[in-house]
Scaffold this motif. Structure first.
Motif, PDB file in Angstrom:
ATOM      1  N   VAL A  22      -1.835 -10.536  -4.851  1.00  0.00           N
ATOM      2  CA  VAL A  22      -1.663  -9.162  -5.321  1.00  0.00           C
ATOM      3  C   VAL A  22      -2.251  -9.084  -6.728  1.00  0.00           C
ATOM      4  N   THR A  23      -3.160  -8.117  -6.950  1.00  0.00           N
ATOM      5  CA  THR A  23      -3.784  -7.957  -8.264  1.00  0.00           C
ATOM      6  C   THR A  23      -3.627  -6.515  -8.726  1.00  0.00           C
ATOM      7  N   GLY A  24      -3.571  -6.350 -10.055  1.00  0.00           N
ATOM      8  CA  GLY A  24      -3.466  -5.021 -10.642  1.00  0.00           C
ATOM      9  C   GLY A  24      -3.600  -5.110 -12.145  1.00  0.00           C
ATOM     10  N   LYS A  25      -3.847  -3.968 -12.794  1.00  0.00           N
ATOM     11  CA  LYS A  25      -4.009  -3.959 -14.243  1.00  0.00           C
ATOM     12  C   LYS A  25      -2.666  -4.038 -14.965  1.00  0.00           C
ATOM     13  N   SER A  26      -1.650  -3.387 -14.437  1.00  0.00           N
ATOM     14  CA  SER A  26      -0.363  -3.301 -15.120  1.00  0.00           C
ATOM     15  C   SER A  26       0.602  -4.384 -14.636  1.00  0.00           C
ATOM     16  N   ARG A  27       1.149  -5.146 -15.580  1.00  0.00           N
ATOM     17  CA  ARG A  27       2.154  -6.161 -15.233  1.00  0.00           C
ATOM     18  C   ARG A  27       3.425  -5.502 -14.705  1.00  0.00           C
ATOM     19  N   ASP A  28       3.730  -4.305 -15.203  1.00  0.00           N
ATOM     20  CA  ASP A  28       4.914  -3.596 -14.724  1.00  0.00           C
ATOM     21  C   ASP A  28       4.786  -3.255 -13.242  1.00  0.00           C
ATOM     22  N   ASP A  29       3.589  -2.841 -12.815  1.00  0.00           N
ATOM     23  CA  ASP A  29       3.373  -2.568 -11.394  1.00  0.00           C
ATOM     24  C   ASP A  29       3.549  -3.832 -10.562  1.00  0.00           C
ATOM     25  N   LEU A  30       3.032  -4.952 -11.072  1.00  0.00           N
ATOM     26  CA  LEU A  30       3.171  -6.207 -10.330  1.00  0.00           C
ATOM     27  C   LEU A  30       4.636  -6.622 -10.229  1.00  0.00           C
ATOM     28  N   GLN A  31       5.394  -6.451 -11.297  1.00  0.00           N
ATOM     29  CA  GLN A  31       6.813  -6.792 -11.251  1.00  0.00           C
ATOM     30  C   GLN A  31       7.575  -5.861 -10.318  1.00  0.00           C
ATOM     31  N   ALA A  32       7.164  -4.604 -10.244  1.00  0.00           N
ATOM     32  CA  ALA A  32       7.788  -3.663  -9.310  1.00  0.00           C
ATOM     33  C   ALA A  32       7.510  -4.084  -7.861  1.00  0.00           C
ATOM     34  N   ILE A  33       6.305  -4.598  -7.602  1.00  0.00           N
ATOM     35  CA  ILE A  33       5.963  -5.081  -6.262  1.00  0.00           C
ATOM     36  C   ILE A  33       6.811  -6.304  -5.912  1.00  0.00           C
ATOM     37  N   ILE A  34       7.016  -7.205  -6.888  1.00  0.00           N
ATOM     38  CA  ILE A  34       7.868  -8.379  -6.646  1.00  0.00           C
ATOM     39  C   ILE A  34       9.272  -7.926  -6.269  1.00  0.00           C
ATOM     40  N   ARG A  67       0.830  -1.200   0.000  1.00  0.00           N
ATOM     41  CA  ARG A  67       0.000   0.000   0.000  1.00  0.00           C
ATOM     42  C   ARG A  67       0.872   1.260   0.000  1.00  0.00           C
ATOM     43  N   ASP A  68       1.977   1.251   0.756  1.00  0.00           N
ATOM     44  CA  ASP A  68       2.854   2.417   0.833  1.00  0.00           C
ATOM     45  C   ASP A  68       3.676   2.638  -0.436  1.00  0.00           C
ATOM     46  N   SER A  69       3.720   1.645  -1.331  1.00  0.00           N
ATOM     47  CA  SER A  69       4.510   1.781  -2.555  1.00  0.00           C
ATOM     48  C   SER A  69       3.849   2.709  -3.571  1.00  0.00           C
ATOM     49  N   LYS A  70       2.592   3.052  -3.346  1.00  0.00           N
ATOM     50  CA  LYS A  70       1.830   3.953  -4.222  1.00  0.00           C
ATOM     51  C   LYS A  70       1.622   3.397  -5.632  1.00  0.00           C
ATOM     52  N   ARG A  71       1.698   2.095  -5.792  1.00  0.00           N
ATOM     53  CA  ARG A  71       1.411   1.467  -7.084  1.00  0.00           C
ATOM     54  C   ARG A  71      -0.087   1.188  -7.156  1.00  0.00           C
ATOM     55  N   LYS A  72      -0.599   1.057  -8.372  1.00  0.00           N
ATOM     56  CA  LYS A  72      -2.029   0.810  -8.562  1.00  0.00           C
ATOM     57  C   LYS A  72      -2.311  -0.688  -8.518  1.00  0.00           C
ATOM     58  N   VAL A  73      -2.112  -1.272  -7.345  1.00  0.00           N
ATOM     59  CA  VAL A  73      -2.376  -2.691  -7.125  1.00  0.00           C
ATOM     60  C   VAL A  73      -3.129  -2.840  -5.810  1.00  0.00           C
ATOM     61  N   THR A  74      -3.792  -3.970  -5.684  1.00  0.00           N
ATOM     62  CA  THR A  74      -4.446  -4.287  -4.422  1.00  0.00           C
ATOM     63  C   THR A  74      -3.899  -5.610  -3.922  1.00  0.00           C
ATOM     64  N   SER A  75      -3.884  -5.766  -2.598  1.00  0.00           N
ATOM     65  CA  SER A  75      -3.411  -7.019  -2.016  1.00  0.00           C
ATOM     66  C   SER A  75      -4.392  -7.464  -0.947  1.00  0.00           C
ATOM     67  N   GLN A  76      -4.521  -8.764  -0.847  1.00  0.00           N
ATOM     68  CA  GLN A  76      -5.414  -9.306   0.175  1.00  0.00           C
ATOM     69  C   GLN A  76      -4.826 -10.592   0.729  1.00  0.00           C
ATOM     70  N   ILE A  77      -5.049 -10.803   2.014  1.00  0.00           N
ATOM     71  CA  ILE A  77      -4.539 -11.987   2.692  1.00  0.00           C
ATOM     72  C   ILE A  77      -5.515 -13.131   2.460  1.00  0.00           C
ATOM     73  N   GLN A  78      -4.989 -14.263   1.987  1.00  0.00           N
ATOM     74  CA  GLN A  78      -5.821 -15.450   1.753  1.00  0.00           C
ATOM     75  C   GLN A  78      -5.183 -16.617   2.500  1.00  0.00           C
ATOM     76  N   GLY A  79      -5.543 -16.771   3.756  1.00  0.00           N
ATOM     77  CA  GLY A  79      -4.979 -17.854   4.562  1.00  0.00           C
ATOM     78  C   GLY A  79      -3.519 -17.591   4.849  1.00  0.00           C
ATOM     79  N   ASP A  80      -2.642 -18.470   4.350  1.00  0.00           N
ATOM     80  CA  ASP A  80      -1.207 -18.305   4.610  1.00  0.00           C
ATOM     81  C   ASP A  80      -0.464 -17.764   3.385  1.00  0.00           C
ATOM     82  N   GLN A  81      -1.181 -17.042   2.516  1.00  0.00           N
ATOM     83  CA  GLN A  81      -0.551 -16.415   1.364  1.00  0.00           C
ATOM     84  C   GLN A  81      -1.200 -15.053   1.122  1.00  0.00           C
ATOM     85  N   VAL A  82      -0.561 -14.249   0.280  1.00  0.00           N
ATOM     86  CA  VAL A  82      -1.076 -12.921  -0.063  1.00  0.00           C
ATOM     87  C   VAL A  82      -1.253 -12.863  -1.574  1.00  0.00           C
TER      88      VAL A  82
END
Length: 163
Positions: free
Chosen positions: A133-145, A116-131
């Motif tokens: 992360v979804t977003g429209k841009s693959r570049d944003d997702l790779q930046a989060i990785i 959330r603090d990265s200011k990227r246009k992605v959302t994240s949600q906790i699903q059990g013992d994993q998280v």
């Protein structure tokens, strides 16, 4: 939800590689001169390793062998939770090492805050013992990785199902 990309952040130990590392470590303990006549062993019991040896010095040597074999096979040592050294039967000492699988809630919340603090246009949600992360841009997702790889977290993270 058209054009939504996502990936999962997980923390798992490859059990096959762990078995290979245990077999290699056991073979080395059997053949090393300083362990001749020693009752040193490493066993895997469900979700923990049990290391048994004659005294604390030999126990530490067994742990050194084990950690070096695990590191060579690409298993992160961050996912090991060392217990205390305790006496066992027949003047032996034992140490239990718990294997951490999955991301616990506290670390998952920390990951969510980092994303959330990265200011990227992605959302994240906790699903059990994993998280997830979804977003429209693959570049944003790779930046989060990249952000999560550089973060100093107490567990090793893997990124699965990138789509």
């Amino acid at each position: 939800m058209a054009n939504e990309n996502s990936f999962d952040v997980v923390s798992k130990i490859d059990m096959q590689e762990l078995n290979n590392a245990l077999n290699q470590a056991s073979r080395e303990i059997e053949t090393r001169f300083d362990f001749k006549g020693s009752k040193s062993s490493i066993t895997l019991e469900k979700e923990e390793l049990v290391v048994l040896s004659d005294d604390e010095f030999k126990l530490q040597n067994v742990l050194d062998i084990l950690t070096s074999k695990m590191a060579k096979r690409g298993i992160s040592l961050k996912n090991l939770d060392y217990g205390k050294v305790e006496p066992a039967s027949g003047s032996l000492v034992r140490q239990k090492i718990k294997l951490r699988q999955g991301i616990d809630q506290e670390i998952a919340k920390k990951i969510n805050i980092m994303i959330r603090d990265s200011k990227r246009k992605v959302t994240s949600q906790i699903q059990g013992d994993q998280v997830r992360v979804t977003g429209k841009s693959r570049d944003d997702l790779q930046a989060i990785i990249q952000l999560l790889k550089q973060a100093d977290l107490p567990v090793e993270l893997q990124f699965l199902n990138f789509r």
